[in-house]
Design a protein around this motif. Sequence first.
Motif, PDB file in Angstrom:
ATOM      1  N   ASP A  49       0.996  -1.310   0.012  1.00 14.50           N
ATOM      2  CA  ASP A  49       0.513  -0.221   0.181  1.00 14.50           C
ATOM      3  C   ASP A  49       0.901   1.365  -0.235  1.00 14.50           C
ATOM      4  OD1 ASP A  49      -2.320  -1.954  -0.363  1.00 14.50           O
ATOM      5  OD2 ASP A  49      -2.509  -1.743   2.547  1.00 14.50           O
ATOM      6  N   VAL A  50       0.168   2.322  -0.737  1.00 18.86           N
ATOM      7  CA  VAL A  50       0.780   3.972  -0.566  1.00 18.86           C
ATOM      8  C   VAL A  50       0.921   4.052  -0.023  1.00 18.86           C
ATOM      9  CG1 VAL A  50       1.679   5.397  -2.142  1.00 18.86           C
ATOM     10  CG2 VAL A  50       2.042   3.090  -2.716  1.00 18.86           C
ATOM     11  N   ALA A  51       0.809   5.081   1.180  1.00 20.49           N
ATOM     12  CA  ALA A  51       0.320   6.114   2.496  1.00 20.49           C
ATOM     13  C   ALA A  51      -0.121   7.320   1.480  1.00 20.49           C
ATOM     14  CB  ALA A  51       0.982   6.376   3.757  1.00 20.49           C
ATOM     15  N   PRO A  52      -0.332   8.079   1.893  1.00 19.59           N
ATOM     16  CA  PRO A  52      -0.958   9.686   1.497  1.00 19.59           C
ATOM     17  C   PRO A  52       0.424  10.385   1.141  1.00 19.59           C
ATOM     18  CG  PRO A  52      -2.459   8.945   3.124  1.00 19.59           C
ATOM     19  CD  PRO A  52      -1.559   7.707   3.432  1.00 19.59           C
ATOM     20  N   PRO A  70       2.729   1.429 -10.667  1.00 18.85           N
ATOM     21  CA  PRO A  70       1.767   1.682  -9.614  1.00 18.85           C
ATOM     22  C   PRO A  70       0.987   0.434 -10.431  1.00 18.85           C
ATOM     23  CG  PRO A  70       2.172   3.807 -10.166  1.00 18.85           C
ATOM     24  CD  PRO A  70       3.143   2.897 -10.852  1.00 18.85           C
ATOM     25  N   TRP A  72      -3.155  -0.736 -10.518  1.00 14.87           N
ATOM     26  CA  TRP A  72      -4.697  -0.112 -11.621  1.00 14.87           C
ATOM     27  C   TRP A  72      -4.782  -0.384 -12.287  1.00 14.87           C
ATOM     28  CZ3 TRP A  72      -5.638   4.055 -15.156  1.00 14.87           C
ATOM     29  CH2 TRP A  72      -4.636   3.785 -16.456  1.00 14.87           C
ATOM     30  N   ASP A 125      -1.365  10.624 -10.476  1.00 12.52           N
ATOM     31  CA  ASP A 125      -3.080  10.841 -10.482  1.00 12.52           C
ATOM     32  C   ASP A 125      -3.206  10.051 -11.781  1.00 12.52           C
ATOM     33  OD1 ASP A 125      -3.385  12.778  -8.106  1.00 12.52           O
ATOM     34  OD2 ASP A 125      -3.223  14.695  -9.524  1.00 12.52           O
ATOM     35  N   TRP A 128      -3.158   6.089 -10.294  1.00  9.21           N
ATOM     36  CA  TRP A 128      -2.829   6.158  -8.697  1.00  9.21           C
ATOM     37  C   TRP A 128      -4.218   5.089  -8.572  1.00  9.21           C
ATOM     38  CZ3 TRP A 128       0.408   7.880  -5.297  1.00  9.21           C
ATOM     39  CH2 TRP A 128      -0.059   6.957  -3.652  1.00  9.21           C
ATOM     40  N   SER A 129      -3.671   3.803  -7.882  1.00 11.38           N
ATOM     41  CA  SER A 129      -5.244   2.804  -7.025  1.00 11.38           C
ATOM     42  C   SER A 129      -4.071   2.637  -5.952  1.00 11.38           C
ATOM     43  CB  SER A 129      -4.457   2.140  -8.314  1.00 11.38           C
ATOM     44  OG  SER A 129      -2.854   1.182  -7.499  1.00 11.38           O
ATOM     45  N   GLN A 130      -3.805   3.789  -5.190  1.00  8.69           N
ATOM     46  CA  GLN A 130      -2.883   3.100  -3.433  1.00  8.69           C
ATOM     47  C   GLN A 130      -2.018   2.146  -3.369  1.00  8.69           C
ATOM     48  OE1 GLN A 130      -7.009   3.091  -1.343  1.00  8.69           O
ATOM     49  NE2 GLN A 130      -7.247   4.995  -1.356  1.00  8.69           N
ATOM     50  N   GLN A 131      -2.109   1.369  -4.777  1.00 13.83           N
ATOM     51  CA  GLN A 131      -1.087   0.499  -4.449  1.00 13.83           C
ATOM     52  C   GLN A 131       0.337   0.456  -5.280  1.00 13.83           C
ATOM     53  OE1 GLN A 131      -3.247  -3.953  -4.504  1.00 13.83           O
ATOM     54  NE2 GLN A 131      -2.971  -3.205  -2.189  1.00 13.83           N
TER      55      GLN A 131
END
Length: 227
Positions: A49-52, A70, A72, A125, A128-131
Amino acid sequence: MLCTEQQARDAGCTGDTPAVLAWIAAATVRITRYTSQLFEPTDTAVVADVAPDGLVILPRRVRTVTSVTPVWDGPDAPSLPSSAYRVTSASTVGQIDAVRILVGGYDDLVAGAESYNGGWAGLFDRYWSQQVTVAGSFGLDETPVEATQACALLAAHLQASAAPSDADAEQEPGLDVDDEGNNVRITDSDDASETAVSPESSTGLAVADALLAPYINAGGRFVLGGI
């Protein structure tokens, strides 16, 4: 392998060489699931996971990173250039195994990551998929003595736990049993390699848990993926 055939035999494993090696392999899987750690250098990829703030805590001891991509839904996203992230390793005192994506930076030489396009944050952006998938070399430089001892003891324990009684052997003739009554058939699931490995709370042997406790990778307790 985390231990040798002789070390497993010294701990109580019996049977021919293929049988002992199979129990060592089974013990290694248990140990990996319990610690979320690789005890020897291994080229692989993990998903995390990618933190903010761009921090990616890795579920394995990282040695080198060759790509960060990324994850996605859609066409393959491009790997980020090495200038877009920094790698830290727990092998350095005070550091953790992680990749930090420089979401606040930019590179005017990378299409989509220019300062006027929002830099790395703007590039992310798009995908982006949070992972991210992090590929590279993971694992400890050398297998610790504790891991070797735990593997040998656990291999013997798993074999003893799987040994059928005479009555069980008669009721289930399909068991592969050696001369000492040990079930030596270990069958891998066809889709085992396709399933994310979840951490376990125990190896199934208390003494092995105690030996391995210092090597548990806390970052891997909540991340699925990798080996």
